[in-house]
Every structure is written in structure tokens, then in C-alpha cells.
Design an enzyme around this catalytic site. Structure first.
Site, PDB file in Angstrom:
ATOM      1  CG  ASP A  38     -32.376  34.803 -34.337  1.00 37.50           C
ATOM      2  OD1 ASP A  38     -31.465  33.974 -34.158  1.00 37.50           O
ATOM      3  OD2 ASP A  38     -32.925  34.976 -35.443  1.00 37.50           O
TER       4      ASP A  38
ATOM      5  CG  ASN B 123     -39.315  29.242 -35.252  1.00 32.65           C
ATOM      6  OD1 ASN B 123     -39.501  28.099 -35.637  1.00 32.65           O
ATOM      7  ND2 ASN B 123     -38.337  29.550 -34.397  1.00 32.65           N
TER       8      ASN B 123
ATOM      9  N   PRO C 171     -28.673  32.896 -26.534  1.00 29.12           N
ATOM     10  CG  PRO C 171     -28.456  30.991 -25.213  1.00 29.12           C
ATOM     11  CD  PRO C 171     -29.310  32.208 -25.413  1.00 29.12           C
ATOM     12  CG  ASP C 172     -25.332  31.299 -32.588  1.00 30.90           C
ATOM     13  OD1 ASP C 172     -25.278  30.061 -32.744  1.00 30.90           O
ATOM     14  OD2 ASP C 172     -25.453  32.096 -33.530  1.00 30.90           O
ATOM     15  CB  ILE C 173     -27.233  26.349 -29.729  1.00 34.61           C
ATOM     16  CG1 ILE C 173     -28.267  26.883 -28.726  1.00 34.61           C
ATOM     17  CG2 ILE C 173     -26.844  24.917 -29.394  1.00 34.61           C
ATOM     18  CD1 ILE C 173     -29.656  26.300 -28.878  1.00 34.61           C
TER      19      ILE C 173
ATOM     20  CE  LYS D   6     -25.281  31.305 -36.924  1.00 36.65           C
ATOM     21  NZ  LYS D   6     -26.378  31.208 -35.988  1.00 36.65           N
TER      22      LYS D   6
ATOM     23  CE  LYS E 264     -54.285  35.129 -19.797  1.00 36.98           C
ATOM     24  NZ  LYS E 264     -55.696  34.842 -19.874  1.00 36.98           N
TER      25      LYS E 264
ATOM     26  CE  LYS F 153     -27.106  32.722 -41.365  1.00 37.12           C
ATOM     27  NZ  LYS F 153     -28.529  32.490 -41.609  1.00 37.12           N
TER      28      LYS F 153
HETATM   29  N1  CTP Z   1     -28.647  28.708 -34.374  1.00 37.82           N
HETATM   30  C1  CTP Z   1     -28.335  28.336 -33.081  1.00 37.82           C
HETATM   31  N2  CTP Z   1     -28.641  29.174 -32.062  1.00 37.82           N
HETATM   32  C2  CTP Z   1     -29.219  30.370 -32.282  1.00 37.82           C
HETATM   33  C3  CTP Z   1     -29.552  30.734 -33.607  1.00 37.82           C
HETATM   34  C4  CTP Z   1     -29.253  29.888 -34.631  1.00 37.82           C
HETATM   35  O1  CTP Z   1     -27.792  27.247 -32.858  1.00 37.82           O
HETATM   36  N3  CTP Z   1     -29.502  31.145 -31.276  1.00 37.82           N
HETATM   37  C5  CTP Z   1     -28.267  27.814 -35.468  1.00 37.82           C
HETATM   38  C6  CTP Z   1     -29.422  27.223 -36.220  1.00 37.82           C
HETATM   39  O2  CTP Z   1     -29.788  25.973 -35.678  1.00 37.82           O
HETATM   40  C7  CTP Z   1     -28.819  27.056 -37.607  1.00 37.82           C
HETATM   41  C8  CTP Z   1     -27.860  28.217 -37.724  1.00 37.82           C
HETATM   42  O3  CTP Z   1     -27.572  28.597 -36.397  1.00 37.82           O
HETATM   43  O4  CTP Z   1     -28.046  25.896 -37.700  1.00 37.82           O
HETATM   44  C9  CTP Z   1     -28.349  29.400 -38.515  1.00 37.82           C
HETATM   45  O5  CTP Z   1     -29.418  30.005 -37.932  1.00 37.82           O
HETATM   46  P1  CTP Z   1     -30.167  31.248 -38.613  1.00 37.82           P
HETATM   47  O6  CTP Z   1     -31.230  31.673 -37.681  1.00 37.82           O
HETATM   48  O7  CTP Z   1     -30.565  30.922 -39.990  1.00 37.82           O
HETATM   49  O8  CTP Z   1     -29.025  32.299 -38.705  1.00 37.82           O
HETATM   50  P2  CTP Z   1     -28.702  33.525 -37.832  1.00 37.82           P
HETATM   51  O9  CTP Z   1     -27.311  33.405 -37.367  1.00 37.82           O
HETATM   52  O10 CTP Z   1     -29.727  33.716 -36.789  1.00 37.82           O
HETATM   53  O11 CTP Z   1     -28.719  34.715 -38.875  1.00 37.82           O
HETATM   54  P3  CTP Z   1     -29.971  35.418 -39.594  1.00 37.82           P
HETATM   55  O12 CTP Z   1     -31.192  35.186 -38.719  1.00 37.82           O
HETATM   56  O13 CTP Z   1     -29.551  36.830 -39.642  1.00 37.82           O
HETATM   57  O14 CTP Z   1     -30.096  34.786 -40.927  1.00 37.82           O
END
Ligand code: CTP
Length: 402
Positions: free
Chosen positions: A284, A216, A311-313, A348, A294, A344
Site C-alpha cells: 500500500d 509482504n 497507486p491502486d492498480i 474499487k 546504501k 471494497k
Molecule cells: N490492490 C491493487 N493495488 C493496490 C492495492 C491493492 O491493485 N495498491 C488490489 C489487490 O490486488 C486486491 C485488492 O486491491 O485485488 C484489495 O487489496 P487489499 O490490500 O486487500 O485492500 P485495500 O484496498 O488495500 O484495503 P485494506 O488494506 O484497508 O484492506
């Protein structure tokens, strides 16, 4: 600003700048009461100081009239901030060692207020080991220093030694009176000393094959600025960063990663931490498998990418056994910013969400308008440069721990 400072004018050629300082402060609504040291009175007169401050000028500890009007203890307490300008090597040395043998040094020892020293002296005197030791002692004691500036000095030498300019001193005085202590050029106590801050920044890259990836537009600027601001307040900073094209702050330990899974691993390895700020724009999704070689555009046609969730860190660290005391997430939103951020926060499990509207020029740009959303309310910062926004956030974090 309806405040009062006590200004101690030491003996140095720069004392004339303190006359301007009194005027600048008066224009900003800050009253100045002055102690003119014996050395200071060799350079400016009590008459001119009194004329500008509109108040009695104090000079001698053993003046019975002065003591009857306002004792030196009361003088030291009857101000919101004490400023020593110019702060000479002699005044700094006496204050650092608790020598109290005249009105200025007695007041410095007796005060219960913060002291801002604005040094002015010959460059070699400033650089000398005793002066640097004394400055460090006073900073360790909780006092502040501004300058000296670099430039040509009255003695003809060049280097750091010139007293800061009155407008700059007045800016810092105003900020200190407001409680803002993380200012450029100001050295002082580090409210986050002893705290470990872990920051994620930048984008992640999710490999499709050895040459292609999903990512991104995150530049890493905001996360890097927050790492620098927390470091300036004395925190030990670990910065876990995806690939970016900017220089890391010198105060942080930088751990470079590519994918979300690497970022999570690096964060878990960096624990324990007191503060976690998740600024990274973590991808995500990733492809369910990345090719070892390749992918060729041959007979098999256009490949279909199957994505799986990363994974959501932020969530993982919010729920970790060794959860940092303060966990802060970012919410990049384009609409209904606060309600999305609040949702959120719950999802989270973090303590604060910093919401920012990324519908404009935030991603990759140099400015940001942050809204810090907590359980109990919202704190909206104005549109600021990312460095200033980072400073405001770091101050708020320091306040949380104070
Ligand atoms: N984050 C994270 N790990 C992920 C995705 C997000 O640690 N896999 C953290 C980002 O660093 C930020 C927060 O979560 O601090 C919000 O991320 P964001 O992408 O805006 O939210 P999402 O939970 O992915 O929700 P959405 O994309 O639906 O807005």
C-alpha cells in the site's frame, strides 16, 4: 445423481473395462444404455452388458424391432451425455469425418449431446497423424477426450494407449454432467478461447535503498494457479508478477516487476484485456524517496521512513478507458470478511471481489476458502487447494462469458 448416459462400446480389448464402468456408474446412480458395436461384440457379449446395465443393448442399425422400440435418433437424444469407451481409431475417424454407416456412428452424428471419447489403441495408432488430426477435429467440434493413459498395453508395447480406468472415467462423467469441464486429463472445448486475461500476482517490493525494501508475505501461489486455470480454459494469459519463488505456468506470458508502480505500468501496457484479476498483494505504501546508495548506520542515527501511498492498480484499471469487461479484485481480510469485501467492491469499482480470510494459513499456504462477492450476492467455495479454488473461479469466469 439421477442421470443417464449412452455408452458406445467399440471393438478393443479394453471393452472389458467398460463392463466395470457400467457397474461403477450404477453405484453412483447413473443409468447406462449401451450400443455395442460389431467390433465391441467380439470382446464382450450383449448378454453380459445387458446383465450389468439392466437395459436392452442396441447393436444393429437395421434391426426393425430395435427401431420400432426406440429409433436411433431418439436413442442419441435420450441421454444426458454420450460416452465412447473404448473409442477406437476407427470410431474416432468416422465420427470426425461424419461417416455414419452403423448404429454407433449414426448415433454419434445425430446426437445433440456432448460426447466424451475414451480412446484405447496401440500407441503408434494413437500417435499417428490421422488419429491426432481426427482427435483435434472432434475437440474443435466441441467434444471431449479423456486419456489414453500411459503404460504397458495388451499388445506388449509401452506408451499412451491404455484406456482410462473406470473410476476415473466415472469421475469425469459426473463432472461433465455437473457442467464442470476444466478437469485434469480431460481435453475439450476451451470456453475462454479468444479472451485475454490479465492477472497480477505475488507481492511488490518497495525499495528503501539498493539493498533494502518493504514487502509482504504473499507467495504468488493463488495468482499463479488462477493464471494456469484460465489458460487451461483457453484464455490468452498475461501474468504480471512481483518477486516470487515459484515456477510460472507455461501457458502464461510472464512479466516480472518489483514495485507497485512498475506493476501498474506493466498492466496498462498489457491492455486491452477482457478479464483482469488482481491477486497481487500490492504494497500500500512506499518510501517517499529511495536512496541511490546504501544507507549507512552512521552519525545520522536511525533513519525515519516517510511513506507515501502507492497507486491502486485495481481501482485504476476499473476506471480505465479500456476497462476489461470483467474486473475481479481480492480482499485479504482477517475479520468481518464479507462486509469488508462488499465495501471494497464499491470502493474499487470492480465487478467481483474474491474475499478470503487470511487470519489462518492462507498467506503462503496451499489452501484457500474463497467467497466471491458480487453486486447481487455471494458464492462461497469450500476450503480447497489453491489449484482447485483457481479452477472453480476460472469456471465461474467462463460461465460469466458463456
Ligand atoms: N490492490 C491493487 N493495488 C493496490 C492495492 C491493492 O491493485 N495498491 C488490489 C489487490 O490486488 C486486491 C485488492 O486491491 O485485488 C484489495 O487489496 P487489499 O490490500 O486487500 O485492500 P485495500 O484496498 O488495500 O484495503 P485494506 O488494506 O484497508 O484492506
Amino acid at each position: 445423481m439421477d442421470k443417464r448416459i449412452l455408452l458406445i462400446i467399440g471393438g478393443g480389448i479394453a471393452a472389458y473395462k467398460s463392463l466395470f464402468l457400467i457397474r461403477v456408474l450404477a453405484r453412483r446412480g447413473i443409468k447406462t444404455r449401451v450400443i455395442l458395436t460389431k467390433g465391441g461384440s467380439e470382446f464382450v457379449t450383449a448378454l453380459s452388458v445387458g446383465g450389468l446395465s439392466g437395459e436392452k443393448v442396441f447393436t444393429d442399425l437395421f434391426d426393425l424391432t430395435d427401431e420400432a422400440e426406440m429409433g436411433h435418433i431418439e436413442l442419441s437424444r435420450n441421454a444426458d451425455l454420450v460416452v465412447v469407451a473404448p473409442a477406437t481409431a476407427d470410431l474416432i475417424a468416422k465420427a470426425a469425418h461424419g461417416i455414419a454407416n452403423d448404429l454407433a456412428t449414426t448415433t454419434l452424428q445425430a446426437t445433440d449431446k456432448r460426447v466424451l471419447y475414451v480412446p484405447a489403441m496401440n500407441v503408434r495408432m494413437w500417435d499417428s497423424a490421422p488419429t491426432q488430426r481426427n482427435v483435434k477435429t472432434l475437440i474443435d467440434d466441441g467434444q471431449y477426450f479423456l486419456g489414453p493413459d500411459e503404460g504397458e498395453m495388451a499388445c506388449g508395447e509401452f506408451g499412451p494407449g491404455r484406456m482410462a480406468e473406470p473410476d476415473n472415467i466415472a469421475d469425469k462423467i459426473e463432472s461433465l454432467l455437473r457442467g464442470d469441464t476444466s478437469l485434469d486429463g480431460l481435453r475439450g472445448p476451451k470456453p475462454l478461447a479468444g479472451k485475454h486475461a490479465l492477472i497480477t500476482a505475488g507481492p511488490t517490493r518497495e525499495a528503501i535503498d539498493p539493498v533494502r525494501y518493504l514487502s509482504n508475505r504473499s507467495s504468488g501461489k493463488q495468482g499463479y494457479a488462477i493464471a494456469a486455470a484460465l489458460g487451461r480454459l483457453g484464455a490468452k494469459v498475461t501474468l504480471v508478477s512481483g518477486p516470487v519463488a515459484i515456477d510460472p505456468p507455461s501457458c502464461a506470458e510472464l512479466i516480472r516487476v518489483e514495485s507497485a508502480r512498475d506493476m501498474l505500468q506493466a498492466c496498462e501496457n498489457a491492455l486491452p484485456a477482457d478479464i483482469f484479476v488482481a491477486v497481487a498483494a500490492v504494497a500500500d505504501w512506499r518510501t517517499d524517496s529511495s536512496a541511490d546508495v546504501k544507507i549507512k548506520k552512521d552519525a545520522s542515527g536511525i533513519p525515519a521512513l516517510k511513506l507515501v501511498e502507492n497507486p491502486d492498480i485495481l481501482k485504476t484499471l476499473s476506471q480505465a478507458q479500456s476497462r476489461p469487461d470483467l474486473v475481479i479484485g481480492f480482499a485479504a481480510e482477517t475479520n468481518d470478511v464479507i462486509s469488508h469485501a462488499r465495501a471494497k467492491l464499491g470502493r474499487k469499482g470492480c465487478d467481483w471481489i474474491v474475499a478470503n480470510d487470511v487470519s489462518g494459513d492462507v498467506m503462503g499456504g496451499d489452501h484457500n476458502s474463497m467467497i466471491v462477492v458480487t453486486e447481487t450476492g455471494e458464492d462461497s467455495f469450500p476450503r480447497l487447494t489453491k489449484a482447485d479454488a483457481a479452477r472453480r473461479l476460472a469456471e465461474k469466469i467462463a460461465e460469466h462469458f458463456s
